[in-house]
Structure formats: structure tokens, C-alpha cells
Enzyme design. Structure first.
Site, mmCIF file in Angstrom:
data_model
loop_
_atom_site.group_PDB
_atom_site.id
_atom_site.type_symbol
_atom_site.label_atom_id
_atom_site.label_comp_id
_atom_site.label_asym_id
_atom_site.label_seq_id
_atom_site.Cartn_x
_atom_site.Cartn_y
_atom_site.Cartn_z
ATOM 1 N N HIS A 268 23.841 21.677 -29.536
ATOM 2 C CA HIS A 268 24.605 22.666 -28.755
ATOM 3 C C HIS A 268 24.645 22.160 -27.305
ATOM 4 O O HIS A 268 25.083 21.042 -27.061
ATOM 5 C CB HIS A 268 23.905 24.028 -28.924
ATOM 6 C CG HIS A 268 24.670 25.227 -28.455
ATOM 7 N ND1 HIS A 268 25.956 25.181 -28.006
ATOM 8 C CD2 HIS A 268 24.301 26.539 -28.369
ATOM 9 C CE1 HIS A 268 26.357 26.404 -27.673
ATOM 10 N NE2 HIS A 268 25.364 27.242 -27.876
ATOM 11 N N HIS A 307 33.146 18.997 -33.217
ATOM 12 C CA HIS A 307 32.984 20.411 -32.885
ATOM 13 C C HIS A 307 33.266 21.240 -34.126
ATOM 14 O O HIS A 307 34.137 20.901 -34.909
ATOM 15 C CB HIS A 307 33.963 20.812 -31.770
ATOM 16 C CG HIS A 307 33.534 22.034 -31.042
ATOM 17 N ND1 HIS A 307 33.814 23.289 -31.503
ATOM 18 C CD2 HIS A 307 32.818 22.179 -29.903
ATOM 19 C CE1 HIS A 307 33.290 24.164 -30.655
ATOM 20 N NE2 HIS A 307 32.676 23.527 -29.701
ATOM 21 N N ASP A 363 30.836 18.136 -23.742
ATOM 22 C CA ASP A 363 29.628 17.454 -23.286
ATOM 23 C C ASP A 363 29.807 15.953 -23.108
ATOM 24 O O ASP A 363 28.929 15.285 -22.567
ATOM 25 C CB ASP A 363 28.482 17.700 -24.280
ATOM 26 C CG ASP A 363 28.049 19.151 -24.268
ATOM 27 O OD1 ASP A 363 27.989 19.721 -23.171
ATOM 28 O OD2 ASP A 363 27.781 19.713 -25.344
#
Ligand code: CMC
Length: 440
Positions: A268, A307, A363
Site C-alpha cells: 500500500h 493497481h 508511488d
């Protein structure tokens, strides 16, 4: 004539039932009407990791993962990133509309005047090991605030909810900055009310002996945009944690601490830290093909890629790439961007990634910017947690006002030994049913 209904035949009993389809869903509890005997608990759905389970109706964030769309309260994320401040966006997430000038003035005042941490909390933070990971410090300190503000447990009182919401959004940067200063062995710096949300955070991180910290407006705006991009992402792992813990009517400090714990995981929010480690490990452009081969062999994952929801380019990653250029003009080039860009270029034409629809996520590039700005990788997830607090609180407030709210409590299929007695040899029989269900 098409009808918003689903008809299912249970071949065990030949029973056929019709269920209404509402908002593209059927009520899972309706399936319990399918029973094989009067004492059967009824049919349930099996959905590990909630791959296809809708847990709430929400009007906060909209994602179309196939088209790569992200909207907060109907506004495209790039529109908000271009035209708003983080505090305006936080207000939008929490209250449904962008603030009017008067509302914004009050909101900024409220947030600015709740940034201080009680001295006892500051001392509490001193108790962590000198090299404590800032994310562990942040999680624990947010939880500790529950003891400082015990009235926060009155979760049904809207005025109390509002006060704790303001406190949490205001104090998160202070906790984050202190978690960093503690690790560095530097004295804590008090908030400066003359500065914006991002600027104040930066001065609490980096001010030393100078009376006023000179914040680069470009870097402060870049950080503010990154905060906007990270503010909410509908029912992800940490928001779901916030709702699950909140559904038990735990106070918002404990619920946010739980959500932040979920965020810390490398699958995450912890992924941004891992991306930097990965880029360090790759080291040079020449090593990329061999690294990708190892990913394809299943040795490890390409961090910052893939994702659950986006099966297209993450729109946040696109904006972050643009912000990177502005940041590098101030900080100088971060060589790792070359490795990241080449990694993305190679991955996006490789069938392994193309066939699985694996694209860079938020990210992938954020860590490179954070590093260029002077943050250590250990701070990256903390930087994610600051703005996401607005999203968690928006999700929590929506939950608390939801007329369908109940304590979150999934079911299980029990697959263990049915029954045995200590000291006696028993025939081992496994039961693939929910024992609670069997009893009705
Ligand atoms: N590198 C290589 N293969 C991958 C990756 C990756 N980063 N992500 C998924 N896959 C493969 C996976 O092995 C599987 O292959 P196969 O079908 O052959 O078994 C396929 O793609 C589907 O993946 P999945 O694991 O079923 O997908 P998921 O929805 O359960 O997981 C994820 C989503 C984000 C956890 C995963 O993509 C991942 O671990 N990515 C790396 C960690 C990361 O960057 N996390 C940040 C997510 S974005 C910010 C946030 O929400 O916190």
C-alpha cells in the site's frame, strides 16, 4: 423488456429467486434466501480480499480504473491539482464543496490554530528509540492523542467530530515533522502560524537556528500538489480499515492510527519507500533488462507498478511526472528519474506487463521527487499519511452519517476440525461451513 433484476436458480434445490439490481449491485444478504433445509443459514458469497464486494455507498471519490479517471466530489484530480490548495481540497473531501472565501478563511484559521502538540505528547515521542521508523512513531503518536482528547470517543456528536477532524488534519504535519527530527536527533520546532500548511510542515522539518525558515515557493507548491494527489482514493486498504475500525465506534485518533498502520504496508503506501530501494538496487540503466527478467520470473514485484483498480495509467503518476520537472529545476536533477523512466519504457512494451495491465502507480515517481526535496525514504509513507488523513476522516464522517451503518463483521467458512476432546483420539473431520451459520 429489460428489468433491473437478477434471477438465480439454486440447482441444489431447484429454487428460483429474483433479486433487485440496485446501482449495479445485488444485496449479498438476499442470497441467504437460498437454503437447502430450514435450519440452513443460507447461501453466502466468498470474496477474499473484497475483490468484488461493495461495502458502502460513497459520494466522495470516483475512480474509473479502465479509463484512468480520478475525481474528488466530481472534480478531476488534475483540475484540483492545478487550481486548488491542499486545504481547499481537504475541505472539499470533508464537506462536499470547495470553500467560499469566508469558509476558507475560517478553515485555514482553525487548522493553523490547532497545529501544536501538547508538551506531554512531545515528551512521549522522545521515548522512541533514536532510530525509530517515522511511520511507527506517527502511528503510535496519533493513537496516543486518543488519551489526550478523551472526549473524542463521543463519535455521535457532530460538533465533537468537527473539532477532532480539525485537530487531526492540523497536527498530522507536526507529528510527522517531529518523527523525523527525533530520528535525526534534532530539537523539535514549533509551528509557524504565518506559513501555509505545506510551508509550515517544511519549516518544522528543516529549520535549524535561523529565526525564519526560507521555504522555496516551488517546492512548497510541489508538496501541496503531492498532498492533493494523495488525499483520498476511495475504498483502498487503509480507508477500509478506517471504516472497519470506525464502525466499532472507536474514536477517530485510534481509527486514523489503524488506517495509517494499513498504509505502512509495502503493498500500500509503503511502496514509495520500496521504489527508491529498488532504483538503488538497479543502480544503472544497463541493469534494467536483467531486473525486469527477475520480476517476470516471479522473484519479486516491480514496486510502484500495478493497481487493484487502475488498469490504465494512474492519473496521479502522470501529474507527478510533471511536478518532478518543476522540482528538479530547484533541486537539480535526480539521476534515479532516468532509471525510472527507462524502467517504465521497457515495462510498458513488455507483454508481461501489457497483458496484466500493469502501469506505474502514484508511488512510482513520488519517491524520486521526495528524495530530490531532501526527504529520506523512511519519511515517504509519512508524507502519504499527512494528506490521506483528510480522506480517512471524510470516509469516517460519511460512515458515521450512513443510515445503513453497522459494525463491520464478515463471515468465514470454517475449515478446521469439527470437534474433539483433550486426551481422546478422535476421527479428524473437517467442516467446510460457517459453524455460526450451521447453528443459524
Ligand atoms: N510487478 C510484477 N507483477 C505484478 C505486479 C508488480 N508490481 N503487480 C501485479 N503483478 C502481477 C501479479 O503477480 C499477477 O500475475 P499473475 O496473474 O501471473 O499471477 C497479476 O499481475 C495480477 O496482480 P494481483 O497481485 O492479482 O493484483 P492485486 O490487485 O491483488 O494487487 C497491488 C495490486 C498494488 C498490490 C500489486 O500490483 C502490487 O503488489 N504492486 C506493487 C506494490 C505497489 O506498487 N503498491 C502501491 C499501490 S498504489 C498506492 C496505494 O494504493 O497504496
Amino acid at each position: 423488456m429489460p428489468k433491473d433484476a437478477l434471477t438465480i436458480t439454486d440447482q441444489r434445490t431447484n429454487q428460483t429467486l429474483e433479486f433487485p439490481v440496485e446501482l449495479g449491485t445485488v444485496r449479498a444478504t438476499e442470497l441467504r434466501k437460498f437454503k437447502t433445509s430450514p435450519d440452513d443459514f443460507g447461501l453466502m458469497t466468498y470474496d477474499p480480499a473484497f475483490m468484488n464486494t461493495v461495502d458502502c455507498k460513497s459520494s466522495i471519490t470516483f475512480i474509473d480504473g479502465d479509463k484512468g479517471i480520478l475525481r474528488y466530489r466530481g472534480y478531476d484530480i488534475d483540475d484540483l491539482a492545478e487550481n486548488c490548495t491542499f486545504l481547499q481540497v481537504a475541505y472539499l473531501l470533508l464537506f462536499g464543496e470547495l470553500p467560499t472565501p469566508e469558509q476558507e478563511k475560517q478553515w485555514r484559521f482553525d487548522i493553523t490554530h490547532h497545529t501544536m502538540l501538547p508538551e506531554s505528547t512531545k515528551h512521549f515521542m522522545n521515548g522512541f528509540r533514536h532510530d525509530a521508523h517515522p511511520m511507527g512513531v506517527l502511528v503510535s503518536t496519533v493513537a496516543a492523542l486518543s488519551t489526550v482528547y478523551p472526549e473524542a470517543k463521543h463519535v455521535h456528536d457532530p460538533a465533537n467530530r468537527q473539532l477532532q477532524t480539525i485537530r487531526l488534519i492540523a497536527k498530522m504535519p507536526t507529528i510527522a515533522a517531529y518523527s523525523y527530527r527525533h530520528r535525526m536527533g534534532f530539537p523539535y520546532i514549533y509551528p509557524d502560524n504565518d506559513l501555509s500548511y505545506a510551508e509550515n510542515f517544511m519549516q518544522m522539518l528543516w529549520r535549524m537556528v535561523e529565526p525564519k525558515f526560507a521555504v522555496s515557493p516551488v517546492l512548497a507548491r510541489a508538496l501541496d500538489i503531492l498532498f492533493i494527489l494523495h488525499a483520498d482514493h476511495e475504498q483502498n486498504c487503509s480507508s477500509t480499515t478506517m471504516r472497519v475500525v470506525g464502525s466499532a465506534e472507536a474514536d477517530p485518533y485510534l481509527s486514523v492510527a489503524s488506517a495509517a498502520s494499513a498504509l505502512s504496508g509495502p503493498l500500500h503506501g509503503g511502496a514509495n519507500e520500496e521504489v527508491l530501494r529498488m532504483l538503488d538496487e538497479i543502480g544503472s540503466l544497463a541493469n534494467i533488462p536483467a531486473y525486469i527478467d527477475r520480476v517476470k520470473k516471479g522473484e519479486f514485484k516491480l514496486m510502484g507498478f500495478g493497481h487493484r483498480v487502475y488498469k490504465n495509467y494512474d492519473p496521479r503518476a502522470r501529474i507527478i511526472k510533471e511536478v518532478a520537472d518543476q522540482v528538479f529545476e530547484v533541486t537539480g536533477h535526480n539521476q534515479k528519474i532516468e532509471i525510472a523512466l527507462e524502467l517504465e519504457r521497457i515495462a510498458l512494451k513488455d507483454d508481461y506487463f501489457v497483458s496484466r495491465k500493469l502501469y506505474p502507480n502514484v508511488d512510482f515517481y513520488s519517491g524520486i521527487i521526495y528524495e530530490a526535496m531532501g526527504f529520506q525514504p523512511e519519511m515517504f509513507t509519512v508524507l502519504f499519511a499527512i494528506p490521506r488523513t483528510a480522506g480517512w476522516l471524510a470516509q469516517w464522517r460519511e460512515l458515521m452519517d450512513d443510515p445503513e451503518r453497522k459494525i463491520a463483521r464478515p463471515r468465514q467458512v470454517y475449515t478446521g476440525i469439527v470437534h474433539r476432546k483433550v486426551g481422546r483420539k478422535t476421527e479428524v473431520k473437517h467442516e467446510a461451513r460457517d459453524v455460526v451459520g450451521v447453528k443459524g
